[in-house]
Design an enzyme around this catalytic site. Structure first.
Site, short mmCIF file in Angstrom:
data_model
loop_
_atom_site.label_atom_id
_atom_site.label_comp_id
_atom_site.label_asym_id
_atom_site.label_seq_id
_atom_site.Cartn_x
_atom_site.Cartn_y
_atom_site.Cartn_z
N TYR A 1 -12.17 -3.19 -4.18
CA TYR A 1 -12.66 -2.99 -2.89
C TYR A 1 -14.31 -3.06 -2.97
O TYR A 1 -15.10 -2.52 -1.93
CB TYR A 1 -12.52 -1.78 -2.04
N PHE B 1 -15.37 2.95 6.50
CA PHE B 1 -14.01 3.19 6.27
C PHE B 1 -13.92 3.08 4.71
O PHE B 1 -12.69 3.22 4.37
CB PHE B 1 -13.07 2.00 6.58
N ARG C 1 2.60 -6.37 9.50
CA ARG C 1 1.54 -5.53 10.09
C ARG C 1 1.85 -5.50 11.60
O ARG C 1 2.10 -4.23 12.15
CB ARG C 1 0.48 -5.78 10.12
N LYS D 1 0.74 -1.08 0.02
CA LYS D 1 0.06 0.00 -0.07
C LYS D 1 0.72 1.35 -0.01
O LYS D 1 2.09 1.36 0.35
CB LYS D 1 -1.10 0.07 0.99
N HIS E 1 -1.83 -5.58 1.22
CA HIS E 1 -3.28 -6.36 0.97
C HIS E 1 -2.79 -7.73 0.22
O HIS E 1 -2.02 -7.77 -0.67
CB HIS E 1 -3.99 -5.71 -0.09
N ASN F 1 -1.97 -0.38 6.66
CA ASN F 1 -1.66 -1.50 7.45
C ASN F 1 -1.07 -2.22 6.24
O ASN F 1 -0.83 -3.29 6.33
CB ASN F 1 -2.85 -2.40 8.01
N THR G 1 -5.74 -7.71 10.06
CA THR G 1 -6.09 -6.36 9.55
C THR G 1 -5.54 -5.36 10.37
O THR G 1 -5.10 -4.28 10.15
CB THR G 1 -7.61 -6.13 9.36
N ARG H 1 -0.97 -14.10 3.71
CA ARG H 1 -2.01 -13.68 4.81
C ARG H 1 -1.19 -13.90 6.09
O ARG H 1 -1.33 -13.13 7.12
CB ARG H 1 -3.17 -14.47 4.68
N GLU I 1 -8.97 -10.96 -8.26
CA GLU I 1 -7.95 -9.93 -8.08
C GLU I 1 -7.02 -9.76 -9.18
O GLU I 1 -6.52 -8.78 -9.78
CB GLU I 1 -7.52 -9.71 -6.81
P1 CMP Z 1 -7.53 -5.26 3.71
O1 CMP Z 1 -8.01 -6.34 4.69
O2 CMP Z 1 -6.22 -5.49 2.70
O3 CMP Z 1 -8.71 -4.87 2.85
C1 CMP Z 1 -9.60 -3.85 3.32
C2 CMP Z 1 -8.98 -2.63 3.96
O4 CMP Z 1 -9.72 -1.67 4.51
C3 CMP Z 1 -8.10 -3.14 4.89
O5 CMP Z 1 -6.88 -3.98 4.69
C4 CMP Z 1 -7.84 -1.90 5.78
O6 CMP Z 1 -6.93 -1.28 5.13
C5 CMP Z 1 -9.02 -1.06 5.71
N1 CMP Z 1 -9.99 -1.47 6.72
C6 CMP Z 1 -10.61 -2.49 7.19
N2 CMP Z 1 -11.44 -2.19 8.20
C7 CMP Z 1 -11.16 -0.96 8.47
C8 CMP Z 1 -11.38 -0.17 9.55
N3 CMP Z 1 -12.10 -0.52 10.46
N4 CMP Z 1 -11.03 1.21 9.82
C9 CMP Z 1 -10.16 1.84 8.70
N5 CMP Z 1 -9.80 0.98 7.58
C10 CMP Z 1 -10.09 -0.29 7.53
#
Ligand code: CMP
Length: 137
Positions: A51, A59, A104, A10, A117, A114, A93, A87, A128
């Site tokens: 997404y 979010f 992370r 990211k 992805h 974070n 996350t 993963r 994807e």
């Molecule tokens: P990822 O799981 O790669 O894909 C969805 C993304 O949304 C996740 O990483 C975070 O970057 C973002 N995300 C998910 N949940 C939240 C949250 N509660 N607040 C902010 N960002 C979020």
């Protein structure tokens, strides 16, 4: 079982010069290979497709804005159980909940930024990979 997964480093990872560190962790797993890799600034249409499952969540808008805020590194990793494996390397996350030793857990603090992805299932990987690397054979 050899698989392919879509990984995005990211904009925070690129801005913080963590590309080598993160790609290195993927590369060092035995018998995994990077089969495509590109620095790319994502447009809104690509992010909306990627997404789609998060549309309407609180979010979503800040996430799309963040993901378009600078270049990402998009890559395809291939190898034994690579979907689950990347993963696990990434960690969950929320970076504060992520174990130290994970990407992370070692480098992240806030959930949106974070760092990485990675596709979460074979179905997501297939979907994807078509969005990001439609020409890859
Ligand atoms: P990822 O799981 O790669 O894909 C969805 C993304 O949304 C996740 O990483 C975070 O970057 C973002 N995300 C998910 N949940 C939240 C949250 N509660 N607040 C902010 N960002 C979020």
């Amino acid at each position: 079982m050899s698989q392919r997964t879509l990984v995005l480093l990211k904009p925070d990872a690129v801005r913080r010069s963590l590309v080598g560190e993160i790609v290195g962790r993927i590369e060092k797993k035995a018998d995994w290979r990077i089969v495509a890799l590109e620095l790319r600034t994502l447009d809104r249409a690509t992010l909306e497709q990627h997404y789609a499952e998060h549309v309407g969540k609180p979010f979503y808008e800040p996430l799309v804005e963040f993901m378009a805020s600078g270049p990402v590194v998009a890559l395809v990793a291939e190898g034994e159980r690579v979907i689950e494996g990347v993963r696990r390397l990434a960690g969950p996350t929320d970076p504060i909940a992520a174990e130290p030793g994970s990407i992370r857990g070692d480098f992240g603090t806030i959930t949106r930024e974070n760092l990485i992805h990675a596709s979460d299932s074979e179905e997501s990987a297939e979907r994807e990979l078509k969005i990001f690397f439609p020409g890859l054979v």
